[in-house]
Design an enzyme around this catalytic site. Sequence first.
Site, PDB file in Angstrom:
ATOM      1  N   ASP A  54      41.291 -45.352 -85.074  1.00  0.00           N
ATOM      2  CA  ASP A  54      41.600 -46.819 -85.660  1.00  0.00           C
ATOM      3  C   ASP A  54      42.770 -46.657 -86.212  1.00  0.00           C
ATOM      4  O   ASP A  54      43.531 -45.850 -86.059  1.00  0.00           O
ATOM      5  CB  ASP A  54      40.358 -46.998 -86.436  1.00  0.00           C
ATOM      6  CG  ASP A  54      39.798 -48.460 -86.381  1.00  0.00           C
ATOM      7  OD1 ASP A  54      40.713 -49.170 -86.029  1.00  0.00           O
ATOM      8  OD2 ASP A  54      38.740 -48.557 -86.616  1.00  0.00           O
TER       9      ASP A  54
ATOM     10  N   ASP B  80      37.315 -57.033 -82.628  1.00  0.00           N
ATOM     11  CA  ASP B  80      36.072 -56.583 -82.430  1.00  0.00           C
ATOM     12  C   ASP B  80      35.290 -57.879 -81.490  1.00  0.00           C
ATOM     13  O   ASP B  80      35.503 -59.012 -81.930  1.00  0.00           O
ATOM     14  CB  ASP B  80      35.307 -56.416 -83.720  1.00  0.00           C
ATOM     15  CG  ASP B  80      35.786 -55.025 -84.343  1.00  0.00           C
ATOM     16  OD1 ASP B  80      36.951 -54.644 -84.056  1.00  0.00           O
ATOM     17  OD2 ASP B  80      34.887 -54.459 -85.158  1.00  0.00           O
TER      18      ASP B  80
ATOM     19  N   TRP C 136      43.147 -52.632 -81.814  1.00  0.00           N
ATOM     20  CA  TRP C 136      42.758 -54.269 -81.736  1.00  0.00           C
ATOM     21  C   TRP C 136      43.774 -54.842 -80.703  1.00  0.00           C
ATOM     22  O   TRP C 136      43.856 -56.015 -80.960  1.00  0.00           O
ATOM     23  CB  TRP C 136      42.751 -54.854 -83.086  1.00  0.00           C
ATOM     24  CG  TRP C 136      42.017 -53.980 -83.937  1.00  0.00           C
ATOM     25  CD1 TRP C 136      40.632 -53.298 -83.726  1.00  0.00           C
ATOM     26  CD2 TRP C 136      42.131 -53.727 -85.533  1.00  0.00           C
ATOM     27  NE1 TRP C 136      40.327 -52.894 -85.131  1.00  0.00           N
ATOM     28  CE2 TRP C 136      41.097 -53.085 -86.041  1.00  0.00           C
ATOM     29  CE3 TRP C 136      43.407 -54.316 -86.202  1.00  0.00           C
ATOM     30  CZ2 TRP C 136      41.144 -52.810 -87.546  1.00  0.00           C
ATOM     31  CZ3 TRP C 136      43.345 -54.155 -87.505  1.00  0.00           C
ATOM     32  CH2 TRP C 136      42.198 -53.261 -88.196  1.00  0.00           C
TER      33      TRP C 136
HETATM   34  C1  GAL Z   1      37.054 -51.370 -86.870  1.00  0.00           C
HETATM   35  C2  GAL Z   1      36.846 -51.281 -85.346  1.00  0.00           C
HETATM   36  C3  GAL Z   1      35.537 -51.085 -84.879  1.00  0.00           C
HETATM   37  C4  GAL Z   1      34.726 -50.104 -85.806  1.00  0.00           C
HETATM   38  C5  GAL Z   1      35.039 -50.391 -87.365  1.00  0.00           C
HETATM   39  C6  GAL Z   1      34.519 -49.252 -88.287  1.00  0.00           C
HETATM   40  O1  GAL Z   1      38.418 -51.249 -86.879  1.00  0.00           O
HETATM   41  O2  GAL Z   1      37.324 -52.375 -84.501  1.00  0.00           O
HETATM   42  O3  GAL Z   1      34.961 -50.989 -83.822  1.00  0.00           O
HETATM   43  O4  GAL Z   1      35.003 -48.704 -85.526  1.00  0.00           O
HETATM   44  O5  GAL Z   1      36.327 -50.626 -87.528  1.00  0.00           O
HETATM   45  O6  GAL Z   1      34.771 -49.335 -89.600  1.00  0.00           O
END
Ligand code: GAL
Length: 405
Positions: free
Chosen positions: A153, A223, A202
Site C-alpha cells: 500500500d 477502494d 489507488w
Molecule cells: C487501503 C486499501 C484497502 C485496504 C486498506 C487497509 O489503502 O486500498 O484495500 O488494504 O488500505 O488499511
Amino acid sequence: MKHTSNTLPLLLSLSQYWQVANALDNGIGLKPHMGWSSWNVAQCDAASAKYAIDTANKFISLGLKDLGYEYINIDDCWSTGSRDAGGKLVPDPKKWPNGIKAVADQIHNMGLKLGLYGDAGQKTCAGYPGSEGHEASDIDQLVSWGVDFWKYDNCYTPCNQNPRPQTCNSPGGSTKTWYAPMRDSILRVQNTRKIHFNLCNWGRDKVWEWGAQYGHSWRMSVDNWGDWASVERIGSAAAGIAQYSGPGGFNDLDMLYLGSSRLNTNEERLHFGLWAITKSPLVLGLDLNKIKDSTLAIIRNKGLIDINQDSLGRAATTFRPPGQPAPVAGKIYPYWAGPLSDGVVIGLCAGTAAGRYSVNFAGVPDLGQGDFQWKEMYTGQTGMGKNVSFDIALHDMRVVKVVRG
Ligand code: GAL
C-alpha cells in the site's frame, strides 16, 4: 508488445497480443490471481490465523480450490504496532498464536497459498509498521515464513507535508519510486520464493502505464466500498485501460464485494462478470461461512472463471455498435468485448436501464462476417447464428462466449 487495436480480424489481431513488458518477471502472475482477502470481511479483526485457516478449509469444502481460487490474503493489521529490537515485523500473538510460518505450512499442505499486506511508507494505512527502509529484511522475513503474495500500500509515504499524513496528496515526485526497492528485493529472492507483488497506490500516477515494470498486478482505483456506485465507478474506468493488462501484469479492479447485502443479485452478477471479462484478479472479500446460495453460484461460475483465466490474458473493453449512443463517463456502457485464445467474449451490461440488448456479431471487434456458435455463461443458453439478444434486468449482465461455427 501492447495491445494496440481491437478492430483487426481475429488472426491478425491475436499476433498483437504478446506480452506486456514486465520487469518483475519471476515466472508467476501470468493469469489474474484468484483468492480471498480479509479486508472486506471484518477489516482489522479478520487479519488472523483463524480466518486464514477457516477460509482455506472453505476453499476446499465449497469446491473453490478446484475452480482456481488459490491465495488466502491477510490484509492490514496482522502485526503488532511496532517492530522488535532487531527491526523485524512481529505477528500479533493474539491473532497468530503459532506465528505465520505454521499457518503458511498448513495452507501449503492444502495446496493453497498465503498472502500478507505491507506498505511502502512508514506505516500501513491502519497505522502498523510500514516497510520503508526495511524492504530487504522484510522480504527475507516473508521468505522465511513461506509467504506467496505481498500487497503493498501507499500510506505514510514520502511527502512534502510534515508530519507525513496518512494520504499524501503532494508527494513531489512519482509514486512509482516507492515500489522499486521492494520489487528489487522480490527479484533478489526469486530463486528461493516466487512472491506475487500487488501494487496498491489507488490508481495514482496512471499506474497502469508503468505497473508491469514494478509488479504483477496493480490497483487502478480507490477502494471498492461495496455499493453500486463503486461498481459503476471502477467498472466504467476499466474500459479505458484494458490495453495495459496482459500475462504478467494485470489491472486490479479491487476485491470483489459480493455477499454484503449492499448489492442485489443482479448487481452481484454484473460485478463478478465485469471483473472477470476485464481480467481483474478475482479476490473474494466476504465471509465464506455466511455466503448465500445465489452468491455462491456466481463465484462458482466455471465458464466465467475460464474466461478470466484464459491464457491470452487480454482484457475486454467497450465497443460501440452502429446506431448506439456513445459511452458516458462514470456509467457502465452496455457493450463490451475482448479476445480469448479460442474465440471472443461479449459482455452485455444493463448498467443504466433494463431492456433488450442485441449484438450483431459482424459489428464486434475480432469477429467479422459469418455464423458463430455462442454460449451465455449465467443462463447456460446456447445458439448459433449472426447475432444474440437478451432481455436484461436493471444492473444485471449477460456474458457470451463466441466461437466460429
Ligand atoms: C487501503 C486499501 C484497502 C485496504 C486498506 C487497509 O489503502 O486500498 O484495500 O488494504 O488500505 O488499511
